[in-house]
Design a protein around this motif. Structure first.
Motif, PDB file in Angstrom:
ATOM      1  N   GLY A 136       8.950  -6.018  -6.394  1.00 41.66           N
ATOM      2  CA  GLY A 136       9.706  -5.544  -8.214  1.00 41.66           C
ATOM      3  C   GLY A 136       8.061  -5.688  -8.925  1.00 41.66           C
ATOM      4  N   LYS A 137       7.427  -6.144  -8.420  1.00 43.00           N
ATOM      5  CA  LYS A 137       6.077  -6.967  -9.528  1.00 43.00           C
ATOM      6  C   LYS A 137       4.882  -5.381  -9.115  1.00 43.00           C
ATOM      7  N   SER A 138       3.973  -4.780 -10.265  1.00 45.32           N
ATOM      8  CA  SER A 138       2.501  -4.318 -10.208  1.00 45.32           C
ATOM      9  C   SER A 138       1.586  -4.854  -9.486  1.00 45.32           C
ATOM     10  N   LEU A 139       1.348  -3.910  -8.090  1.00 47.56           N
ATOM     11  CA  LEU A 139      -0.030  -4.167  -7.569  1.00 47.56           C
ATOM     12  C   LEU A 139      -0.867  -3.179  -7.591  1.00 47.56           C
ATOM     13  N   THR A 140      -2.602  -3.752  -7.482  1.00 41.82           N
ATOM     14  CA  THR A 140      -3.786  -2.692  -7.381  1.00 41.82           C
ATOM     15  C   THR A 140      -4.004  -2.361  -6.056  1.00 41.82           C
ATOM     16  N   LEU A 141      -4.782  -0.947  -6.186  1.00 44.25           N
ATOM     17  CA  LEU A 141      -5.816  -2.121  -4.734  1.00 44.25           C
ATOM     18  C   LEU A 141      -6.629  -3.153  -4.494  1.00 44.25           C
ATOM     19  N   SER A 142      -7.047  -3.942  -5.475  1.00 48.11           N
ATOM     20  CA  SER A 142      -7.791  -4.408  -4.961  1.00 48.11           C
ATOM     21  C   SER A 142      -7.092  -5.830  -5.053  1.00 48.11           C
ATOM     22  N   GLN A 143      -5.917  -5.769  -4.782  1.00 47.15           N
ATOM     23  CA  GLN A 143      -4.940  -6.936  -4.776  1.00 47.15           C
ATOM     24  C   GLN A 143      -4.224  -7.116  -3.394  1.00 47.15           C
ATOM     25  N   LEU A 144      -4.098  -5.447  -3.029  1.00 48.02           N
ATOM     26  CA  LEU A 144      -3.721  -5.699  -1.207  1.00 48.02           C
ATOM     27  C   LEU A 144      -4.539  -5.515  -0.691  1.00 48.02           C
ATOM     28  N   LYS A 145      -5.711  -4.871  -0.549  1.00 48.04           N
ATOM     29  CA  LYS A 145      -7.334  -4.700   0.111  1.00 48.04           C
ATOM     30  C   LYS A 145      -6.995  -5.474   1.083  1.00 48.04           C
ATOM     31  N   SER A 146      -7.873  -4.949   2.189  1.00 49.83           N
ATOM     32  CA  SER A 146      -7.883  -6.140   3.616  1.00 49.83           C
ATOM     33  C   SER A 146     -10.030  -6.573   3.863  1.00 49.83           C
ATOM     34  N   ASP A 147      -9.689  -7.246   4.078  1.00 48.56           N
ATOM     35  CA  ASP A 147     -11.167  -7.648   5.174  1.00 48.56           C
ATOM     36  C   ASP A 147     -11.642  -7.322   5.992  1.00 48.56           C
ATOM     37  N   VAL A 148     -11.007  -6.703   6.813  1.00 39.78           N
ATOM     38  CA  VAL A 148     -10.611  -5.506   7.552  1.00 39.78           C
ATOM     39  C   VAL A 148     -11.108  -4.534   7.898  1.00 39.78           C
ATOM     40  N   ALA A 149      -9.486  -3.848   7.117  1.00 35.23           N
ATOM     41  CA  ALA A 149      -9.085  -2.111   6.838  1.00 35.23           C
ATOM     42  C   ALA A 149      -7.968  -2.395   6.195  1.00 35.23           C
ATOM     43  N   THR A 150      -8.274  -1.371   5.836  1.00 40.10           N
ATOM     44  CA  THR A 150      -6.875  -1.197   4.785  1.00 40.10           C
ATOM     45  C   THR A 150      -5.886   0.847   4.881  1.00 40.10           C
ATOM     46  N   VAL A 151      -5.060   0.634   5.427  1.00 41.69           N
ATOM     47  CA  VAL A 151      -4.467   1.841   5.621  1.00 41.69           C
ATOM     48  C   VAL A 151      -3.839   2.974   4.112  1.00 41.69           C
ATOM     49  N   ILE A 152      -3.476   3.495   3.483  1.00 37.93           N
ATOM     50  CA  ILE A 152      -3.249   4.075   2.139  1.00 37.93           C
ATOM     51  C   ILE A 152      -2.281   5.033   2.950  1.00 37.93           C
ATOM     52  N   PHE A 153      -1.346   4.880   2.720  1.00 41.60           N
ATOM     53  CA  PHE A 153      -0.595   6.772   2.408  1.00 41.60           C
ATOM     54  C   PHE A 153       0.623   7.284   2.406  1.00 41.60           C
ATOM     55  N   PHE A 154       0.885   8.425   2.007  1.00 40.24           N
ATOM     56  CA  PHE A 154       1.516   8.946   0.993  1.00 40.24           C
ATOM     57  C   PHE A 154       3.167   9.721   2.425  1.00 40.24           C
ATOM     58  N   ILE A 155       3.900   8.805   1.415  1.00 41.42           N
ATOM     59  CA  ILE A 155       5.498   8.755   2.066  1.00 41.42           C
ATOM     60  C   ILE A 155       6.615   8.909   1.201  1.00 41.42           C
ATOM     61  N   CYS A 156       7.915   9.385   1.864  1.00 39.42           N
ATOM     62  CA  CYS A 156       8.552   9.699   0.756  1.00 39.42           C
ATOM     63  C   CYS A 156      10.420   9.671   1.737  1.00 39.42           C
ATOM     64  N   ASN A 157      11.140   8.954   0.773  1.00 38.06           N
ATOM     65  CA  ASN A 157      12.585   8.998   1.075  1.00 38.06           C
ATOM     66  C   ASN A 157      13.154  10.188   2.184  1.00 38.06           C
ATOM     67  N   ASN A 158      12.648  11.376   1.905  1.00 37.41           N
ATOM     68  CA  ASN A 158      13.833  12.306   1.552  1.00 37.41           C
ATOM     69  C   ASN A 158      12.666  13.371   3.264  1.00 37.41           C
ATOM     70  N   CYS A 159      11.514  13.169   3.704  1.00 34.14           N
ATOM     71  CA  CYS A 159      11.005  14.538   4.480  1.00 34.14           C
ATOM     72  C   CYS A 159      11.145  13.618   6.273  1.00 34.14           C
ATOM     73  N   ALA A 160      11.428  15.084   6.837  1.00 32.43           N
ATOM     74  CA  ALA A 160      11.972  14.904   8.084  1.00 32.43           C
ATOM     75  C   ALA A 160      10.814  13.898   8.725  1.00 32.43           C
ATOM     76  N   PHE A 161       9.586  14.847   7.826  1.00 35.85           N
ATOM     77  CA  PHE A 161       8.670  14.156   9.041  1.00 35.85           C
ATOM     78  C   PHE A 161       8.098  13.160   8.637  1.00 35.85           C
TER      79      PHE A 161
END
Length: 195
Positions: free
Chosen positions: A26-51
Motif C-alpha cells: 500500500g506504499k508508493s515505492l521508487t526504484l532507488s528504494q527497491l534496487k539491489s546492490d547485486v542485481a535488480t529484475v524489473i518485469f511487466f506482468i498483469c493478472n489476466n494474461c495466459a502467459f
C-alpha cells in the motif's frame, strides 16, 4: 488481446526511475528504494494474461531463490484497467496474495514506467546490474502456455552469470505475451499516438 514480441532495451542503458503504488504494502515505492546492490529484475506482468498464469509458479520459485542471494525482483502492471478491470490494484493485491508473490507488485497507473522501459507485453523482463545498467532483456524462457512447463532458463542463466561475476551472454531473445493494454492517447516511445 493481441500477442506481441518485446522490443528489448539496449544493453547498458540505465534503469529509468519510477515512483509507483505497491499493491502489496500500500506504499508508493521508487526504484532507488527497491534496487539491489547485486542485481535488480524489473518485469511487466498483469493478472489476466495466459502467459503470466503459465509462468507464475516458476516465477515465484525463482524470485524466492535469487532474492535470498541478494537480488531484488519487482513486478509492474501497466494495463489500462478500463479495458481490463481485473487488473485494478485491488485485484493485483488479491493476485499477489494468492500466488504468494515475494516481490512488490506495482501499479503503473499512467503507464509511464512501461513507456520509459519500452515494455511491449506482459512478460517483459529487464535485469540490471549493481549500477542499474541493463545486462539482460527479453524472455523468461522459450515456453508457451499449453506447450511445455515454464523453467525460467533464460532469466536464470543471466542471474547465475551475475552471481558468478561473469558477463551475461549478449545473445538474448525477445519475450512474447499479451500486449500491454494501452490507454487511448498515451504517447508511445516512438512519440506516435496509440489508438
Amino acid at each position: 488481446m493481441a500477442f506481441v514480441l518485446s522490443s528489448m532495451m539496449e544493453l547498458g542503458k540505465k534503469a529509468p526511475d519510477f515512483k509507483l503504488l505497491d499493491t502489496v504494502s500500500g506504499k508508493s515505492l521508487t526504484l532507488s528504494q527497491l534496487k539491489s546492490d547485486v542485481a535488480t529484475v524489473i518485469f511487466f506482468i498483469c493478472n489476466n494474461c495466459a502467459f503470466v498464469h503459465h509462468i507464475n509458479p516458476k516465477l515465484v520459485e525463482l524470485a524466492n531463490k535469487y532474492q535470498a542471494l541478494g537480488m531484488q525482483f519487482v513486478g509492474i502492471s501497466s494495463n489500462d484497467i478500463k479495458q481490463f478491470p481485473q487488473d485494478a490494484p485491488v485485484f493485483m493485491t488479491q493476485m499477489a496474495k494468492y500466488q504468494k508473490y515475494p516481490f512488490p507488485y506495482l501499479y503503473d497507473e499512467y503507464q509511464e514506467a512501461a513507456i520509459d522501459y519500452g515494455a511491449e507485453c506482459n512478460l517483459d523482463f529487464f535485469v540490471f546490474d549493481k549500477n542499474l545498467a541493463c545486462v539482460y532483456t527479453g524472455r523468461f524462457d522459450m515456453t508457451r502456455p499449453s506447450i511445455q512447463p515454464a523453467t525460467g532458463t533464460d532469466l536464470s542463466a543471466a542471474l547465475d552469470s551475475i552471481l558468478a561475476g561473469e558477463n551475461v551472454d549478449s545473445n538474448q531473445y525477445p519475450s512474447m505475451g499479451s500486449s500491454i493494454a494501452w490507454k487511448r492517447g498515451v504517447p508511445r516511445k516512438n512519440f506516435e499516438m496509440y489508438y
